[in-house]
Design an enzyme around this catalytic site. Structure first.
Site, PDB file in Angstrom:
ATOM      1  N   ASP A   8       0.301  -0.740  -0.136  1.00 12.52           N
ATOM      2  CA  ASP A   8      -0.148  -0.102  -0.017  1.00 12.52           C
ATOM      3  C   ASP A   8       1.069   0.501   0.086  1.00 12.52           C
ATOM      4  OD1 ASP A   8       1.050   0.348   2.530  1.00 12.52           O
ATOM      5  OD2 ASP A   8      -1.061   0.121   3.070  1.00 12.52           O
ATOM      6  N   CYS A  65       2.793  -3.074   4.011  1.00  9.11           N
ATOM      7  CA  CYS A  65       2.156  -2.287   4.258  1.00  9.11           C
ATOM      8  C   CYS A  65       2.548  -0.915   5.682  1.00  9.11           C
ATOM      9  CB  CYS A  65       1.005  -2.923   4.681  1.00  9.11           C
ATOM     10  SG  CYS A  65       0.590  -3.616   6.127  1.00  9.11           S
ATOM     11  N   GLY A  66       1.837  -0.514   5.967  1.00 11.65           N
ATOM     12  CA  GLY A  66       2.864  -0.303   7.800  1.00 11.65           C
ATOM     13  C   GLY A  66       2.805  -1.215   8.593  1.00 11.65           C
ATOM     14  N   THR A  67       2.275  -2.071   8.695  1.00 15.88           N
ATOM     15  CA  THR A  67       2.692  -2.975   9.752  1.00 15.88           C
ATOM     16  C   THR A  67       3.016  -4.269   9.738  1.00 15.88           C
ATOM     17  OG1 THR A  67       0.047  -3.200  10.303  1.00 15.88           O
ATOM     18  CG2 THR A  67       1.002  -1.189  11.843  1.00 15.88           C
ATOM     19  N   GLY A  68       2.404  -5.043   8.402  1.00 17.41           N
ATOM     20  CA  GLY A  68       2.836  -6.033   7.327  1.00 17.41           C
ATOM     21  C   GLY A  68       1.151  -6.751   8.434  1.00 17.41           C
ATOM     22  N   GLY A  70      -2.240  -5.684   8.426  1.00 20.65           N
ATOM     23  CA  GLY A  70      -3.802  -5.585   7.336  1.00 20.65           C
ATOM     24  C   GLY A  70      -3.499  -6.327   6.275  1.00 20.65           C
ATOM     25  N   ASN A  99       5.682 -23.146   8.582  1.00 15.27           N
ATOM     26  CA  ASN A  99       4.449 -22.865   8.193  1.00 15.27           C
ATOM     27  C   ASN A  99       4.126 -22.945   7.377  1.00 15.27           C
ATOM     28  OD1 ASN A  99       5.582 -20.612  10.637  1.00 15.27           O
ATOM     29  ND2 ASN A  99       3.538 -21.735  11.597  1.00 15.27           N
ATOM     30  N   LYS A 137       0.251 -30.367  11.205  1.00 16.95           N
ATOM     31  CA  LYS A 137      -0.528 -29.364  11.365  1.00 16.95           C
ATOM     32  C   LYS A 137      -1.529 -27.925  10.681  1.00 16.95           C
ATOM     33  CE  LYS A 137       2.639 -29.487  15.254  1.00 16.95           C
ATOM     34  NZ  LYS A 137       4.456 -29.124  15.665  1.00 16.95           N
TER      35      LYS A 137
HETATM   36  C1  RB5 Z   1      -2.381   2.219   6.437  1.00 18.51           C
HETATM   37  O1  RB5 Z   1      -3.957   1.971   6.002  1.00 18.51           O
HETATM   38  C2  RB5 Z   1      -1.984   1.457   6.948  1.00 18.51           C
HETATM   39  O2  RB5 Z   1      -3.479   1.003   8.628  1.00 18.51           O
HETATM   40  C3  RB5 Z   1      -2.033  -0.001   6.598  1.00 18.51           C
HETATM   41  O3  RB5 Z   1      -0.886   0.160   6.068  1.00 18.51           O
HETATM   42  C4  RB5 Z   1      -1.261  -1.560   7.625  1.00 18.51           C
HETATM   43  O4  RB5 Z   1      -1.010  -0.730   8.722  1.00 18.51           O
HETATM   44  C5  RB5 Z   1      -2.238  -1.549   7.570  1.00 18.51           C
HETATM   45  O5  RB5 Z   1      -2.516  -3.439   8.354  1.00 18.51           O
END
Ligand code: RB5
Length: 162
Positions: A8, A65-68, A70, A99, A137
């Site tokens: 994203d 993404c920002g956190t990995g 979502g 996994n 598993k």
């Molecule tokens: C931005 O939409 C942020 O929510 C996304 O990059 C991510 O961190 C979601 O888990």
């Protein structure tokens, strides 16, 4: 091996850096976007990439993404997909070895530097599913999916099943 790459807006810069790294590895990359820092909803990109992996159009996927978080949650909604959020070499390697993850999701805000992200991706791509006790598993995970979604219960991605 075709590797799917997607991000994203918050993962865009890191995704571009990873694309160069994958080119240096002579990997065949399918870029699912996004291609700028204009805001985009991460599930759109995660869905495109995960569907391609589930159809064996890409053998592995890397999402940023920002956190990995979502991205991995969204990708895991596609039947047959095993996506894992990873933020270091250790978890990247084990995501594959234990996994049988086909997709990793990296948090650009967490990993921060490019070199670290490159090491994480290399650890994931170089690792192989080890089979053994993990097979049963993973079959149980597939059975959960089958029970609730009517998805496959074959025990993982057809390319990586032992
Ligand atoms: C931005 O939409 C942020 O929510 C996304 O990059 C991510 O961190 C979601 O888990």
């Amino acid at each position: 091996m075709v590797i799917g790459l997607g991000c994203d807006h918050r993962g865009f810069r890191l995704k571009e850096a990873l694309r160069k790294h994958l080119a240096e590895r002579e990997a065949s990359v399918h870029d699912f976007g996004t291609n700028s820092e204009q805001p985009v909803d991460y599930p759109i990109i995660a869905l495109r990439l995960a569907v391609a992996v589930s159809r064996c159009e890409a053998a592995r996927g890397i999402l940023v993404c920002g956190t990995g978080l979502g991205m991995a949650i969204a990708a895991n909604k596609v039947p047959g997909i095993q996506a894992a959020t990873v933020h270091d070499v250790h978890t990247a390697r084990l995501a594959r070895e234990r996994n049988d993850a086909h997709i990793i999701a990296i948090g650009a805000d967490v990993v921060k530097n490019e070199e670290n992200a490159v090491r994480i991706v290399a650890a994931f791509l170089d690792a192989r599913f080890q089979g053994g006790p993990s097979v049963a598993k993973i079959a149980r995970i597939a059975a959960i999916e089958h029970r609730f979604r009517g998805g496959r219960s074959t025990g993982g991605h057809p390319w990586t099943r032992p």
